[in-house]
Motif scaffolding. Structure first.
Motif, PDB file in Angstrom:
ATOM      1  N   TRP A  11       0.823  -1.204   0.000  1.00 40.70           N
ATOM      2  CA  TRP A  11       0.000   0.000   0.000  1.00 40.70           C
ATOM      3  C   TRP A  11       0.857   1.254   0.000  1.00 40.70           C
ATOM      4  CZ3 TRP A  11      -4.067  -1.399   4.297  1.00 40.70           C
ATOM      5  CH2 TRP A  11      -5.026  -2.258   3.752  1.00 40.70           C
ATOM      6  N   TYR A  12       1.918   1.277   0.799  1.00 42.08           N
ATOM      7  CA  TYR A  12       2.783   2.450   0.859  1.00 42.08           C
ATOM      8  C   TYR A  12       3.504   2.649  -0.471  1.00 42.08           C
ATOM      9  CZ  TYR A  12       6.206   5.790   2.547  1.00 42.08           C
ATOM     10  OH  TYR A  12       6.971   6.911   2.707  1.00 42.08           O
ATOM     11  N   ASP A  13       3.956   1.569  -1.083  1.00 47.23           N
ATOM     12  CA  ASP A  13       4.617   1.652  -2.385  1.00 47.23           C
ATOM     13  C   ASP A  13       3.662   2.189  -3.441  1.00 47.23           C
ATOM     14  OD1 ASP A  13       6.872   1.222  -4.100  1.00 47.23           O
ATOM     15  OD2 ASP A  13       5.787  -0.505  -4.919  1.00 47.23           O
ATOM     16  N   ARG A  14       2.419   1.719  -3.422  1.00 41.14           N
ATOM     17  CA  ARG A  14       1.416   2.203  -4.372  1.00 41.14           C
ATOM     18  C   ARG A  14       1.158   3.694  -4.178  1.00 41.14           C
ATOM     19  NH1 ARG A  14      -3.453  -1.477  -3.838  1.00 41.14           N
ATOM     20  NH2 ARG A  14      -2.018  -2.968  -4.768  1.00 41.14           N
ATOM     21  N   HIS A  15       1.112   4.139  -2.928  1.00 40.07           N
ATOM     22  CA  HIS A  15       0.921   5.559  -2.621  1.00 40.07           C
ATOM     23  C   HIS A  15       2.070   6.393  -3.190  1.00 40.07           C
ATOM     24  CE1 HIS A  15       0.184   9.220  -0.348  1.00 40.07           C
ATOM     25  NE2 HIS A  15       1.394   9.112   0.172  1.00 40.07           N
ATOM     26  N   LEU A  16       3.300   5.930  -2.990  1.00 41.52           N
ATOM     27  CA  LEU A  16       4.458   6.667  -3.505  1.00 41.52           C
ATOM     28  C   LEU A  16       4.482   6.680  -5.030  1.00 41.52           C
ATOM     29  CD1 LEU A  16       7.291   5.508  -1.082  1.00 41.52           C
ATOM     30  CD2 LEU A  16       6.006   7.651  -1.053  1.00 41.52           C
ATOM     31  N   GLN A  17       4.101   5.585  -5.661  1.00 36.42           N
ATOM     32  CA  GLN A  17       4.066   5.541  -7.122  1.00 36.42           C
ATOM     33  C   GLN A  17       3.053   6.530  -7.680  1.00 36.42           C
ATOM     34  OE1 GLN A  17       3.372   1.547  -8.467  1.00 36.42           O
ATOM     35  NE2 GLN A  17       5.221   0.771  -7.467  1.00 36.42           N
ATOM     36  N   ARG A  18       1.925   6.663  -7.019  1.00 32.82           N
ATOM     37  CA  ARG A  18       0.914   7.615  -7.496  1.00 32.82           C
ATOM     38  C   ARG A  18       1.363   9.051  -7.285  1.00 32.82           C
ATOM     39  NH1 ARG A  18      -4.099   3.927  -5.513  1.00 32.82           N
ATOM     40  NH2 ARG A  18      -4.128   2.613  -7.358  1.00 32.82           N
ATOM     41  N   LEU A  19       2.098   9.309  -6.217  1.00 36.13           N
ATOM     42  CA  LEU A  19       2.662  10.654  -6.038  1.00 36.13           C
ATOM     43  C   LEU A  19       3.666  10.968  -7.140  1.00 36.13           C
ATOM     44  CD1 LEU A  19       3.274  10.851  -2.172  1.00 36.13           C
ATOM     45  CD2 LEU A  19       1.497  11.997  -3.504  1.00 36.13           C
ATOM     46  N   ASP A  20       4.498  10.005  -7.484  1.00 29.61           N
ATOM     47  CA  ASP A  20       5.463  10.196  -8.570  1.00 29.61           C
ATOM     48  C   ASP A  20       4.758  10.382  -9.907  1.00 29.61           C
ATOM     49  OD1 ASP A  20       7.584   9.994  -6.833  1.00 29.61           O
ATOM     50  OD2 ASP A  20       7.938   7.857  -7.259  1.00 29.61           O
TER      51      ASP A  20
ATOM     52  N   GLU B 167      -5.857  12.789 -18.144  1.00 26.36           N
ATOM     53  CA  GLU B 167      -7.071  12.223 -17.546  1.00 26.36           C
ATOM     54  C   GLU B 167      -6.789  10.850 -16.936  1.00 26.36           C
ATOM     55  OE1 GLU B 167     -10.646  11.741 -16.002  1.00 26.36           O
ATOM     56  OE2 GLU B 167      -9.894  13.588 -16.878  1.00 26.36           O
ATOM     57  N   ASP B 168      -5.961  10.045 -17.597  1.00 27.01           N
ATOM     58  CA  ASP B 168      -5.565   8.747 -17.037  1.00 27.01           C
ATOM     59  C   ASP B 168      -4.851   8.932 -15.698  1.00 27.01           C
ATOM     60  OD1 ASP B 168      -6.543   7.404 -19.275  1.00 27.01           O
ATOM     61  OD2 ASP B 168      -4.587   7.418 -20.287  1.00 27.01           O
ATOM     62  N   VAL B 169      -3.982   9.929 -15.648  1.00 27.99           N
ATOM     63  CA  VAL B 169      -3.223  10.198 -14.425  1.00 27.99           C
ATOM     64  C   VAL B 169      -4.150  10.662 -13.312  1.00 27.99           C
ATOM     65  CG1 VAL B 169      -1.439  11.664 -13.403  1.00 27.99           C
ATOM     66  CG2 VAL B 169      -1.095  10.668 -15.674  1.00 27.99           C
ATOM     67  N   ARG B 170      -5.082  11.572 -13.645  1.00 31.57           N
ATOM     68  CA  ARG B 170      -6.025  12.048 -12.629  1.00 31.57           C
ATOM     69  C   ARG B 170      -6.868  10.897 -12.086  1.00 31.57           C
ATOM     70  NH1 ARG B 170      -5.973  16.708 -15.733  1.00 31.57           N
ATOM     71  NH2 ARG B 170      -7.557  15.988 -17.177  1.00 31.57           N
ATOM     72  N   ARG B 171      -7.302  10.002 -12.979  1.00 33.06           N
ATOM     73  CA  ARG B 171      -8.123   8.868 -12.563  1.00 33.06           C
ATOM     74  C   ARG B 171      -7.325   7.931 -11.647  1.00 33.06           C
ATOM     75  NH1 ARG B 171      -9.008   6.251 -17.287  1.00 33.06           N
ATOM     76  NH2 ARG B 171     -10.048   8.117 -18.008  1.00 33.06           N
ATOM     77  N   GLU B 172      -6.068   7.676 -12.004  1.00 36.28           N
ATOM     78  CA  GLU B 172      -5.239   6.785 -11.186  1.00 36.28           C
ATOM     79  C   GLU B 172      -4.910   7.412  -9.837  1.00 36.28           C
ATOM     80  OE1 GLU B 172      -3.323   3.395 -10.114  1.00 36.28           O
ATOM     81  OE2 GLU B 172      -4.513   3.679 -11.923  1.00 36.28           O
ATOM     82  N   CYS B 173      -4.602   8.696  -9.831  1.00 39.29           N
ATOM     83  CA  CYS B 173      -4.228   9.369  -8.583  1.00 39.29           C
ATOM     84  C   CYS B 173      -5.419   9.598  -7.659  1.00 39.29           C
ATOM     85  CB  CYS B 173      -3.535  10.689  -8.893  1.00 39.29           C
ATOM     86  SG  CYS B 173      -1.921  10.469  -9.664  1.00 39.29           S
ATOM     87  N   ALA B 174      -6.627   9.541  -8.204  1.00 39.07           N
ATOM     88  CA  ALA B 174      -7.820   9.712  -7.377  1.00 39.07           C
ATOM     89  C   ALA B 174      -8.155   8.451  -6.587  1.00 39.07           C
ATOM     90  CB  ALA B 174      -9.011  10.102  -8.254  1.00 39.07           C
ATOM     91  N   LYS B 175      -7.538   7.334  -6.944  1.00 39.09           N
ATOM     92  CA  LYS B 175      -7.805   6.085  -6.230  1.00 39.09           C
ATOM     93  C   LYS B 175      -7.179   6.127  -4.837  1.00 39.09           C
ATOM     94  CE  LYS B 175      -7.784   3.052 -10.283  1.00 39.09           C
ATOM     95  NZ  LYS B 175      -7.071   1.908 -10.883  1.00 39.09           N
ATOM     96  N   SER B 176      -7.774   5.402  -3.921  1.00 39.97           N
ATOM     97  CA  SER B 176      -7.217   5.257  -2.595  1.00 39.97           C
ATOM     98  C   SER B 176      -6.041   4.293  -2.650  1.00 39.97           C
ATOM     99  CB  SER B 176      -8.262   4.729  -1.629  1.00 39.97           C
ATOM    100  OG  SER B 176      -9.331   5.650  -1.524  1.00 39.97           O
ATOM    101  N   PHE B 177      -5.184   4.345  -1.642  1.00 36.68           N
ATOM    102  CA  PHE B 177      -3.967   3.541  -1.653  1.00 36.68           C
ATOM    103  C   PHE B 177      -4.226   2.039  -1.673  1.00 36.68           C
ATOM    104  CE2 PHE B 177      -5.000   4.388   2.755  1.00 36.68           C
ATOM    105  CZ  PHE B 177      -4.864   3.149   3.344  1.00 36.68           C
ATOM    106  N   TRP B 178      -5.377   1.594  -1.197  1.00 39.04           N
ATOM    107  CA  TRP B 178      -5.649   0.158  -1.169  1.00 39.04           C
ATOM    108  C   TRP B 178      -6.246  -0.354  -2.478  1.00 39.04           C
ATOM    109  CZ3 TRP B 178      -8.431   3.632   1.838  1.00 39.04           C
ATOM    110  CH2 TRP B 178      -9.757   3.816   1.470  1.00 39.04           C
ATOM    111  N   GLN B 179      -6.596   0.550  -3.390  1.00 37.19           N
ATOM    112  CA  GLN B 179      -7.193   0.143  -4.657  1.00 37.19           C
ATOM    113  C   GLN B 179      -6.107  -0.081  -5.699  1.00 37.19           C
ATOM    114  OE1 GLN B 179      -9.708   3.598  -5.149  1.00 37.19           O
ATOM    115  NE2 GLN B 179     -11.529   2.376  -4.697  1.00 37.19           N
ATOM    116  N   ALA B 180      -6.203  -1.215  -6.375  1.00 38.08           N
ATOM    117  CA  ALA B 180      -5.205  -1.535  -7.417  1.00 38.08           C
ATOM    118  C   ALA B 180      -5.560  -0.843  -8.711  1.00 38.08           C
ATOM    119  CB  ALA B 180      -5.137  -3.030  -7.626  1.00 38.08           C
TER     120      ALA B 180
END
Length: 75
Positions: free
Chosen positions: A36-45, A62-75
């Motif tokens: 989860w923490y790794d996914r959070h950092l990847q979305r910040l990057d 738009e793809d980036v906004r959609r991905e970054c809007a997800k919560s850290f537990w969502q794949a």
């Protein structure tokens, strides 16, 4: 007479660690938290990547906004 324990009984103090299922659950929880923490950092990057680099990756803003809007537990 001395008190005897069953020969197959395994106690936590004998080996200095918890029995097998509890160790496995602890490792799974730590692995999940790390994922989860790794996914959070990847979305910040991903949110910091410039638009021209996103085009190289085949992504739209738009793809980036959609991905970054997800919560850290969502794949």
């Amino acid at each position: 007479m001395t008190a005897r324990t069953a020969p197959n009984a395994v106690s936590a103090s004998r080996f200095g660690r918890l029995p097998f299922p509890f160790v496995t659950l602890r490792r799974l929880r730590l692995r999940l938290l790390a994922r989860w923490y790794d996914r959070h950092l990847q979305r910040l990057d991903l949110a910091d990547i410039d638009e021209h680099l996103l085009r190289d990756l085949g992504l739209t803003p738009e793809d980036v906004r959609r991905e970054c809007a997800k919560s850290f537990w969502q794949a």
